[in-house]
Structures are given as structure tokens and as C-alpha cells.
Motif scaffolding. Sequence first.
Motif, PDB file in Angstrom:
ATOM      1  N   MET A   1     -13.653   6.391  -9.075  1.00 50.32           N
ATOM      2  CA  MET A   1     -12.761   6.641  -7.970  1.00 50.32           C
ATOM      3  C   MET A   1     -12.788   8.137  -7.650  1.00 50.32           C
ATOM      4  O   MET A   1     -12.707   8.970  -8.534  1.00 50.32           O
ATOM      5  N   LYS A   2     -12.885   8.475  -6.386  1.00 48.14           N
ATOM      6  CA  LYS A   2     -12.944   9.865  -5.946  1.00 48.14           C
ATOM      7  C   LYS A   2     -11.546  10.488  -5.958  1.00 48.14           C
ATOM      8  O   LYS A   2     -10.558   9.839  -5.654  1.00 48.14           O
ATOM      9  N   GLN A   3     -11.490  11.749  -6.313  1.00 49.79           N
ATOM     10  CA  GLN A   3     -10.228  12.480  -6.345  1.00 49.79           C
ATOM     11  C   GLN A   3      -9.776  12.810  -4.929  1.00 49.79           C
ATOM     12  O   GLN A   3     -10.579  13.196  -4.080  1.00 49.79           O
ATOM     13  N   ILE A   4      -8.480  12.656  -4.667  1.00 50.46           N
ATOM     14  CA  ILE A   4      -7.901  12.973  -3.365  1.00 50.46           C
ATOM     15  C   ILE A   4      -7.805  14.492  -3.230  1.00 50.46           C
ATOM     16  O   ILE A   4      -7.336  15.177  -4.126  1.00 50.46           O
ATOM     17  N   ARG A   5      -8.245  15.018  -2.091  1.00 45.64           N
ATOM     18  CA  ARG A   5      -8.200  16.456  -1.824  1.00 45.64           C
ATOM     19  C   ARG A   5      -7.581  16.710  -0.448  1.00 45.64           C
ATOM     20  O   ARG A   5      -7.551  15.820   0.402  1.00 45.64           O
ATOM     21  N   VAL A   6      -7.151  17.953  -0.236  1.00 51.51           N
ATOM     22  CA  VAL A   6      -6.616  18.352   1.068  1.00 51.51           C
ATOM     23  C   VAL A   6      -7.726  18.185   2.113  1.00 51.51           C
ATOM     24  O   VAL A   6      -8.861  18.591   1.885  1.00 51.51           O
ATOM     25  N   GLY A   7      -7.384  17.587   3.240  1.00 46.40           N
ATOM     26  CA  GLY A   7      -8.347  17.358   4.305  1.00 46.40           C
ATOM     27  C   GLY A   7      -8.936  15.953   4.299  1.00 46.40           C
ATOM     28  O   GLY A   7      -9.552  15.545   5.279  1.00 46.40           O
ATOM     29  N   ASP A   8      -8.751  15.202   3.198  1.00 44.98           N
ATOM     30  CA  ASP A   8      -9.265  13.833   3.136  1.00 44.98           C
ATOM     31  C   ASP A   8      -8.459  12.905   4.033  1.00 44.98           C
ATOM     32  O   ASP A   8      -7.250  13.070   4.196  1.00 44.98           O
ATOM     33  N   ARG A   9      -9.130  11.941   4.612  1.00 42.56           N
ATOM     34  CA  ARG A   9      -8.459  10.880   5.360  1.00 42.56           C
ATOM     35  C   ARG A   9      -8.170   9.768   4.363  1.00 42.56           C
ATOM     36  O   ARG A   9      -9.075   9.277   3.690  1.00 42.56           O
ATOM     37  N   VAL A  10      -6.905   9.373   4.244  1.00 43.31           N
ATOM     38  CA  VAL A  10      -6.492   8.423   3.218  1.00 43.31           C
ATOM     39  C   VAL A  10      -5.669   7.290   3.816  1.00 43.31           C
ATOM     40  O   VAL A  10      -5.199   7.371   4.946  1.00 43.31           O
ATOM     41  N   LYS A  11      -5.521   6.245   3.009  1.00 47.07           N
ATOM     42  CA  LYS A  11      -4.604   5.155   3.340  1.00 47.07           C
ATOM     43  C   LYS A  11      -3.876   4.765   2.067  1.00 47.07           C
ATOM     44  O   LYS A  11      -4.383   4.953   0.959  1.00 47.07           O
ATOM     45  N   ALA A  12      -2.664   4.238   2.224  1.00 43.56           N
ATOM     46  CA  ALA A  12      -1.847   3.832   1.083  1.00 43.56           C
ATOM     47  C   ALA A  12      -2.132   2.370   0.741  1.00 43.56           C
ATOM     48  O   ALA A  12      -2.412   1.558   1.621  1.00 43.56           O
ATOM     49  N   PHE A  13      -2.066   2.067  -0.550  1.00 42.21           N
ATOM     50  CA  PHE A  13      -2.286   0.693  -0.996  1.00 42.21           C
ATOM     51  C   PHE A  13      -1.149  -0.227  -0.582  1.00 42.21           C
ATOM     52  O   PHE A  13      -1.383  -1.350  -0.134  1.00 42.21           O
ATOM     53  N   LEU A  14       0.085   0.237  -0.716  1.00 45.63           N
ATOM     54  CA  LEU A  14       1.240  -0.638  -0.556  1.00 45.63           C
ATOM     55  C   LEU A  14       1.898  -0.582   0.818  1.00 45.63           C
ATOM     56  O   LEU A  14       2.757  -1.399   1.114  1.00 45.63           O
ATOM     57  N   ASP A  15       1.525   0.363   1.648  1.00 45.70           N
ATOM     58  CA  ASP A  15       2.135   0.499   2.974  1.00 45.70           C
ATOM     59  C   ASP A  15       1.033   0.691   4.011  1.00 45.70           C
ATOM     60  O   ASP A  15       0.439   1.768   4.102  1.00 45.70           O
ATOM     61  N   ALA A  16       0.770  -0.328   4.784  1.00 49.29           N
ATOM     62  CA  ALA A  16      -0.320  -0.298   5.760  1.00 49.29           C
ATOM     63  C   ALA A  16      -0.084   0.709   6.886  1.00 49.29           C
ATOM     64  O   ALA A  16      -1.023   1.073   7.592  1.00 49.29           O
ATOM     65  N   ARG A  17       1.151   1.181   7.053  1.00 50.08           N
ATOM     66  CA  ARG A  17       1.447   2.153   8.110  1.00 50.08           C
ATOM     67  C   ARG A  17       0.977   3.550   7.750  1.00 50.08           C
ATOM     68  O   ARG A  17       0.873   4.413   8.615  1.00 50.08           O
ATOM     69  N   ILE A  18       0.699   3.806   6.484  1.00 45.90           N
ATOM     70  CA  ILE A  18       0.315   5.146   6.040  1.00 45.90           C
ATOM     71  C   ILE A  18      -1.202   5.270   6.037  1.00 45.90           C
ATOM     72  O   ILE A  18      -1.881   4.839   5.111  1.00 45.90           O
ATOM     73  N   ILE A  19      -1.720   5.809   7.127  1.00 46.20           N
ATOM     74  CA  ILE A  19      -3.134   6.156   7.267  1.00 46.20           C
ATOM     75  C   ILE A  19      -3.155   7.511   7.956  1.00 46.20           C
ATOM     76  O   ILE A  19      -2.614   7.666   9.053  1.00 46.20           O
ATOM     77  N   GLY A  20      -3.744   8.499   7.297  1.00 42.92           N
ATOM     78  CA  GLY A  20      -3.746   9.829   7.886  1.00 42.92           C
ATOM     79  C   GLY A  20      -4.487  10.834   7.031  1.00 42.92           C
ATOM     80  O   GLY A  20      -5.274  10.478   6.164  1.00 42.92           O
ATOM     81  N   GLU A  21      -4.201  12.120   7.278  1.00 38.02           N
ATOM     82  CA  GLU A  21      -4.911  13.212   6.616  1.00 38.02           C
ATOM     83  C   GLU A  21      -3.996  13.929   5.631  1.00 38.02           C
ATOM     84  O   GLU A  21      -2.843  14.222   5.946  1.00 38.02           O
ATOM     85  N   VAL A  22      -4.516  14.236   4.451  1.00 35.78           N
ATOM     86  CA  VAL A  22      -3.763  14.966   3.435  1.00 35.78           C
ATOM     87  C   VAL A  22      -3.672  16.429   3.863  1.00 35.78           C
ATOM     88  O   VAL A  22      -4.685  17.066   4.129  1.00 35.78           O
ATOM     89  N   ILE A  23      -2.444  16.953   3.931  1.00 32.65           N
ATOM     90  CA  ILE A  23      -2.266  18.343   4.330  1.00 32.65           C
ATOM     91  C   ILE A  23      -1.817  19.220   3.161  1.00 32.65           C
ATOM     92  O   ILE A  23      -1.925  20.443   3.244  1.00 32.65           O
TER      93      ILE A  23
END
Length: 67
Positions: A1-23
Motif C-alpha cells: 500500500m502506498k503512503q499518503i502524501r500532501v498533494g495526493d488525490r484520495v478517497k475514503a473507505f467508509l464515506d463515499a462523499r470524501i474524494i479530494g486532495e490532501v492539503i
Amino acid sequence: MKQIRVGDRVKAFLDARIIGEVIEIFLKPAIDTLMGGIPPSVAYAKVQIDSGQVVVVRTTELAIHNV
């Protein structure tokens, strides 16, 4: 599994509304300690979702979103 970093586009496992960019990624001390030692830290990410709102999510709840 890749480590989450600032600038990555991510989505949440449990909440489909959370799709965006890590700031921002930050650590908070965990409430419980392991056998009286140093309390562990928990990593959180501020995610700016597509609607412009900023939400705070534990990094363990996020995955890289490749779209």
C-alpha cells in the motif's frame, strides 16, 4: 500500500462523499497508552474535497484515488 502524501488525490473507505486532495498531514497523540509507555501518535489528513470543503480524516481511512 502506498503512503499518503500532501498533494495526493484520495478517497475514503467508509464515506463515499470524501474524494479530494490532501492539503496537510499532522499527528495527534492517541488517547490510550501501551503498558504505561510513550503514547502512540495517530496520523490525520486535511482533505479538500471537490465541493471546496476541508475535512479531517485519519490517514488509515484513505486510499489513493487514480482517476
